[in-house]
Enzyme design. Sequence first.
Site, PDB file in Angstrom:
ATOM      1  N   PHE A 120     -63.980  -3.457  22.593  1.00 16.56           N
ATOM      2  CA  PHE A 120     -64.558  -4.155  23.740  1.00 16.56           C
ATOM      3  C   PHE A 120     -65.497  -3.146  24.411  1.00 16.56           C
ATOM      4  CE2 PHE A 120     -64.667  -5.849  28.021  1.00 16.56           C
ATOM      5  CZ  PHE A 120     -64.577  -7.215  27.838  1.00 16.56           C
ATOM      6  N   ASP A 136     -55.236   0.231  24.198  1.00 17.27           N
ATOM      7  CA  ASP A 136     -55.671  -0.824  25.110  1.00 17.27           C
ATOM      8  C   ASP A 136     -54.977  -2.122  24.673  1.00 17.27           C
ATOM      9  OD1 ASP A 136     -57.007  -3.004  26.258  1.00 17.27           O
ATOM     10  OD2 ASP A 136     -58.821  -1.821  26.569  1.00 17.27           O
ATOM     11  N   TYR A 145     -55.097 -10.550  33.511  1.00 21.69           N
ATOM     12  CA  TYR A 145     -55.617 -11.914  33.740  1.00 21.69           C
ATOM     13  C   TYR A 145     -55.755 -12.713  32.456  1.00 21.69           C
ATOM     14  CZ  TYR A 145     -59.832  -9.088  32.914  1.00 21.69           C
ATOM     15  OH  TYR A 145     -60.732  -8.199  32.410  1.00 21.69           O
ATOM     16  N   LYS A 146     -55.397 -12.111  31.298  1.00 20.92           N
ATOM     17  CA  LYS A 146     -55.467 -12.846  30.030  1.00 20.92           C
ATOM     18  C   LYS A 146     -54.085 -13.464  29.773  1.00 20.92           C
ATOM     19  CE  LYS A 146     -59.343 -10.013  28.622  1.00 20.92           C
ATOM     20  NZ  LYS A 146     -59.781  -8.750  28.011  1.00 20.92           N
ATOM     21  N   ARG A 192     -64.262 -18.703  19.547  1.00 22.36           N
ATOM     22  CA  ARG A 192     -62.971 -18.031  19.723  1.00 22.36           C
ATOM     23  C   ARG A 192     -61.970 -19.003  20.333  1.00 22.36           C
ATOM     24  NH1 ARG A 192     -62.073 -12.642  23.265  1.00 22.36           N
ATOM     25  NH2 ARG A 192     -62.220 -14.221  24.865  1.00 22.36           N
TER      26      ARG A 192
HETATM   27  C1  LIG Z   1     -60.711  -7.928  28.707  1.00 18.74           C
HETATM   28  C2  LIG Z   1     -60.845  -6.515  28.271  1.00 18.74           C
HETATM   29  C3  LIG Z   1     -61.266  -5.526  29.157  1.00 18.74           C
HETATM   30  C4  LIG Z   1     -61.671  -5.889  30.550  1.00 18.74           C
HETATM   31  O1  LIG Z   1     -61.931  -4.792  31.357  1.00 18.74           O
HETATM   32  P1  LIG Z   1     -62.127  -5.019  32.920  1.00 18.74           P
HETATM   33  O2  LIG Z   1     -62.275  -3.687  33.466  1.00 18.74           O
HETATM   34  O3  LIG Z   1     -60.924  -5.769  33.399  1.00 18.74           O
HETATM   35  O4  LIG Z   1     -63.339  -5.884  33.108  1.00 18.74           O
HETATM   36  C5  LIG Z   1     -61.294  -4.211  28.705  1.00 18.74           C
HETATM   37  N1  LIG Z   1     -60.957  -3.899  27.437  1.00 18.74           N
HETATM   38  C6  LIG Z   1     -60.564  -4.843  26.559  1.00 18.74           C
HETATM   39  C7  LIG Z   1     -60.165  -4.456  25.180  1.00 18.74           C
HETATM   40  C8  LIG Z   1     -60.516  -6.176  26.945  1.00 18.74           C
HETATM   41  O5  LIG Z   1     -60.144  -7.113  26.077  1.00 18.74           O
END
Ligand SMILES: *Cc1c(COP(=O)(O)O)cnc(C)c1O
Length: 399
Positions: free
Chosen positions: A127, A196, A221-222, A370
């Site tokens: 990400f 992560d 939040y997921k 997705r």
């Molecule tokens: C959703 C997600 C994020 C989100 O980061 P924020 O700082 O909350 O915007 C980061 N890393 C991964 C792998 C994600 O899936």
Amino acid sequence: MSDLEQRARDLDAADGLAAHRAKFALEDGAVYLDGNSLGALPAHVPARMADVITREWGELRIRSWGESGWWTAPERIGDRIAPIVGAAPGRIVVGDSTSVNVFKAVVAAARLAGGGRDEILVDATTFPTDGYIAASAARMTGHTLVPLDPADMADAVSDRTALALVNHVDYRTGRLQDLPGITAALHAAGALAVWDLCHSAGALPVGLDAHGVDLAVGCTYKYLNGGPGSPAYLYVAERHQGAFDSPLPGWNSHADPFGMTSGYEAADGALRGRVGTPDILSMLALESALDVWDGVAIEDVRAKSLALTDFFLECVAAYVPEGAVASVTPAEHGERGSQVALSCANAPAVMDELIRRGVVGDLRRPDILRFGFTPLYVGFADAERAARTLAEVLAETAR
Ligand SMILES: *Cc1c(COP(=O)(O)O)cnc(C)c1O
């Protein structure tokens, strides 16, 4: 009714987790397959937040830092997340965004690894925010960033490696990485493992303590349904807590925050990961949202998640003409997270039309559709309807 529709009904009738759907504010017939971006609202949270705002904030005001438990919320809520990701109490603190926690974790891991190790390995398909932050952290700490496919990490690790930052589940493809194997390979070379968990926490067992993970971060939040922008979390293994040296040592992580002394002295334990005043409203919405996990075994969630994604793939194969979509999500259970990603021509228009027809997934440009499967509130009939609607949309857009 088709065979697959009948099978979906039977599977839903036999599903031990099906009753949890009623805990969420979802209208009848809603097919919500985007809980891996923003989890659905647990139905009891609005009443709790009304109380937080009108009574705790409105009436008690400053007293709520103590009387309503606001000050200790980051570590208290960390302890609620802990069993979901296989951690003992006292190892997780909630606060800030995932991006900020990636920064804390990467710099802290580089400091724990000590001098003489000048490389940071990072998941090349990560990400983006993780990669950006890791690159900046590496620049600050004088390390070289080495982007790699996680599958190649075990071979690439050496006595130059300080740490690796890896995504447990790839946000695009839904591939589940080998957390135990990669962690063990890093440890064998004397390096640290930073994971992560954004796309795995709440979807499958993680086993942070059992696999000896050093540091981990994740969002809430997921799959944890904490609400838009709800605070993220940081895990620090017990053996590292005494030496954990945060690059953001704010007053909330001081051993005596209200001593207001000019010198910094770190608190004990995971709360060293705290920085400044927590975002209490988001934090308490998350705390309330976590009630839906009471009495839920993550192993049962995983079993249903695999059954759902298997069934969705089976329905797609049955309904969608050969070659119209291709799954980029691994077929092997051991390599699959809780989503199915399909590459497809005209993906943006296809997803728009799916959403218009009540099947909400999301798009990852340029060509990925997705579909996230959140076992607490998605059922087999949803999977069947999503695949059937996808086939209808593809048939019409092909015309
Ligand atoms: C959703 C997600 C994020 C989100 O980061 P924020 O700082 O909350 O915007 C980061 N890393 C991964 C792998 C994600 O899936």
